[in-house]
Motif scaffolding. Sequence first.
Motif, PDB file in Angstrom:
ATOM      1  N   GLU A 175       6.320  55.791  92.531  1.00 27.30           N
ATOM      2  CA  GLU A 175       7.164  54.913  91.705  1.00 27.30           C
ATOM      3  C   GLU A 175       6.353  53.759  91.133  1.00 27.30           C
ATOM      4  O   GLU A 175       6.485  53.416  89.951  1.00 27.30           O
ATOM      5  N   GLN A 176       5.514  53.159  91.965  1.00 30.97           N
ATOM      6  CA  GLN A 176       4.706  52.038  91.510  1.00 30.97           C
ATOM      7  C   GLN A 176       3.710  52.462  90.430  1.00 30.97           C
ATOM      8  O   GLN A 176       3.515  51.761  89.441  1.00 30.97           O
ATOM      9  N   LEU A 177       3.092  53.629  90.625  1.00 24.95           N
ATOM     10  CA  LEU A 177       2.143  54.123  89.622  1.00 24.95           C
ATOM     11  C   LEU A 177       2.851  54.459  88.318  1.00 24.95           C
ATOM     12  O   LEU A 177       2.311  54.210  87.232  1.00 24.95           O
ATOM     13  N   ALA A 178       4.064  54.994  88.399  1.00 25.03           N
ATOM     14  CA  ALA A 178       4.837  55.286  87.188  1.00 25.03           C
ATOM     15  C   ALA A 178       5.189  54.001  86.450  1.00 25.03           C
ATOM     16  O   ALA A 178       5.089  53.927  85.214  1.00 25.03           O
ATOM     17  N   ASN A 179       5.578  52.966  87.194  1.00 22.23           N
ATOM     18  CA  ASN A 179       5.894  51.672  86.571  1.00 22.23           C
ATOM     19  C   ASN A 179       4.659  51.069  85.911  1.00 22.23           C
ATOM     20  O   ASN A 179       4.737  50.509  84.808  1.00 22.23           O
ATOM     21  N   LEU A 180       3.526  51.184  86.584  1.00 22.76           N
ATOM     22  CA  LEU A 180       2.282  50.684  85.993  1.00 22.76           C
ATOM     23  C   LEU A 180       1.938  51.438  84.718  1.00 22.76           C
ATOM     24  O   LEU A 180       1.479  50.835  83.741  1.00 22.76           O
ATOM     25  N   ASP A 181       2.154  52.742  84.731  1.00 23.99           N
ATOM     26  CA  ASP A 181       1.868  53.553  83.549  1.00 23.99           C
ATOM     27  C   ASP A 181       2.723  53.108  82.365  1.00 23.99           C
ATOM     28  O   ASP A 181       2.229  52.994  81.239  1.00 23.99           O
ATOM     29  N   ILE A 182       3.981  52.809  82.621  1.00 23.94           N
ATOM     30  CA  ILE A 182       4.875  52.326  81.560  1.00 23.94           C
ATOM     31  C   ILE A 182       4.361  50.989  81.019  1.00 23.94           C
ATOM     32  O   ILE A 182       4.276  50.780  79.803  1.00 23.94           O
ATOM     33  N   ALA A 183       3.985  50.081  81.921  1.00 21.34           N
ATOM     34  CA  ALA A 183       3.488  48.764  81.499  1.00 21.34           C
ATOM     35  C   ALA A 183       2.187  48.888  80.722  1.00 21.34           C
ATOM     36  O   ALA A 183       1.994  48.223  79.697  1.00 21.34           O
ATOM     37  N   ILE A 184       1.290  49.747  81.199  1.00 21.03           N
ATOM     38  CA  ILE A 184       0.009  49.946  80.512  1.00 21.03           C
ATOM     39  C   ILE A 184       0.239  50.502  79.113  1.00 21.03           C
ATOM     40  O   ILE A 184      -0.345  50.019  78.138  1.00 21.03           O
ATOM     41  N   ASN A 185       1.094  51.510  79.005  1.00 20.29           N
ATOM     42  CA  ASN A 185       1.369  52.111  77.697  1.00 20.29           C
ATOM     43  C   ASN A 185       2.043  51.135  76.743  1.00 20.29           C
ATOM     44  O   ASN A 185       1.798  51.173  75.535  1.00 20.29           O
ATOM     45  N   SER A 186       2.861  50.223  77.289  1.00 20.94           N
ATOM     46  CA  SER A 186       3.524  49.254  76.409  1.00 20.94           C
ATOM     47  C   SER A 186       2.549  48.188  75.912  1.00 20.94           C
ATOM     48  O   SER A 186       2.733  47.631  74.827  1.00 20.94           O
ATOM     49  N   LEU A 187       1.515  47.893  76.680  1.00 21.39           N
ATOM     50  CA  LEU A 187       0.525  46.898  76.254  1.00 21.39           C
ATOM     51  C   LEU A 187      -0.517  47.465  75.294  1.00 21.39           C
ATOM     52  O   LEU A 187      -1.137  46.721  74.536  1.00 21.39           O
ATOM     53  N   MET A 188      -0.712  48.753  75.336  1.00 21.08           N
ATOM     54  CA  MET A 188      -1.812  49.369  74.591  1.00 21.08           C
ATOM     55  C   MET A 188      -1.803  49.070  73.088  1.00 21.08           C
ATOM     56  O   MET A 188      -2.864  48.750  72.532  1.00 21.08           O
ATOM     57  N   PRO A 189      -0.660  49.112  72.396  1.00 28.23           N
ATOM     58  CA  PRO A 189      -0.699  48.777  70.954  1.00 28.23           C
ATOM     59  C   PRO A 189      -1.214  47.364  70.678  1.00 28.23           C
ATOM     60  O   PRO A 189      -1.961  47.149  69.732  1.00 28.23           O
ATOM     61  N   LYS A 190      -0.846  46.404  71.537  1.00 29.37           N
ATOM     62  CA  LYS A 190      -1.325  45.033  71.363  1.00 29.37           C
ATOM     63  C   LYS A 190      -2.824  44.934  71.666  1.00 29.37           C
ATOM     64  O   LYS A 190      -3.539  44.192  71.006  1.00 29.37           O
ATOM     65  N   VAL A 191      -3.273  45.690  72.662  1.00 24.27           N
ATOM     66  CA  VAL A 191      -4.697  45.698  73.008  1.00 24.27           C
ATOM     67  C   VAL A 191      -5.502  46.250  71.830  1.00 24.27           C
ATOM     68  O   VAL A 191      -6.544  45.695  71.471  1.00 24.27           O
ATOM     69  N   ILE A 192      -5.024  47.312  71.241  1.00 30.87           N
ATOM     70  CA  ILE A 192      -5.713  47.933  70.102  1.00 30.87           C
ATOM     71  C   ILE A 192      -5.802  46.961  68.926  1.00 30.87           C
ATOM     72  O   ILE A 192      -6.811  46.928  68.215  1.00 30.87           O
ATOM     73  N   LYS A 193      -4.778  46.111  68.763  1.00 29.31           N
ATOM     74  CA  LYS A 193      -4.792  45.125  67.680  1.00 29.31           C
ATOM     75  C   LYS A 193      -5.666  43.912  68.011  1.00 29.31           C
ATOM     76  O   LYS A 193      -5.865  43.045  67.175  1.00 29.31           O
TER      77      LYS A 193
END
Length: 128
Positions: free
Chosen positions: A56-74
Motif C-alpha cells: 500500500e505504501q509503495l502504491a501511494n508513493l508511486d501515485i505521488a511520484i507520477n503526479s510530481l513528474m510533469p512538474k519535474v520535467i518542466k
Amino acid sequence: MRQHEVVRLRTQERMQFRQIAEHLHCDVKNVYEAWKRGVADLAKQAADAHGEYLGEQLANLDIAINSLMPKVIKGDVRAVEGLVRLFDHQAKLLGLYAPVKVNATVTDALTAEIMSLADKFEDLGTPS
C-alpha cells in the motif's frame, strides 16, 4: 481453535506446557505441537500484514511520484526536491539502505601479500 487457546494460555497466562495440557485435558506433546503451529501461524499473519502495508505504501508513493513528474520535467525545483524525498522514502521502504554484512578473514598470508604490495608501491614512488 485449540492452538489459539494454547498460544493464549502460554503467552498471556504464562502457563507451562504441562499446566496447559492439564487445563485442556490432553498430553504435553500435543500442546507443544499446537504451540508451534500457533506461533508459526501468527508469524505468517504478521508477515502477510507487513507485506500488505508495504504494498500500500509503495502504491501511494508511486501515485505521488507520477503526479510530481510533469512538474519535474518542466524544471520546477520544489517538485524535484519533493521527488528526491519520495525516492528516499521509497528506498527506505524497500530496504535499499540496509547495511551489507561482509565476512572478511585476514590471514597471515594475506597480510604478507599486502605488505609486499605496499613495498612495491613504495618503490614505484621512489625516483631511481
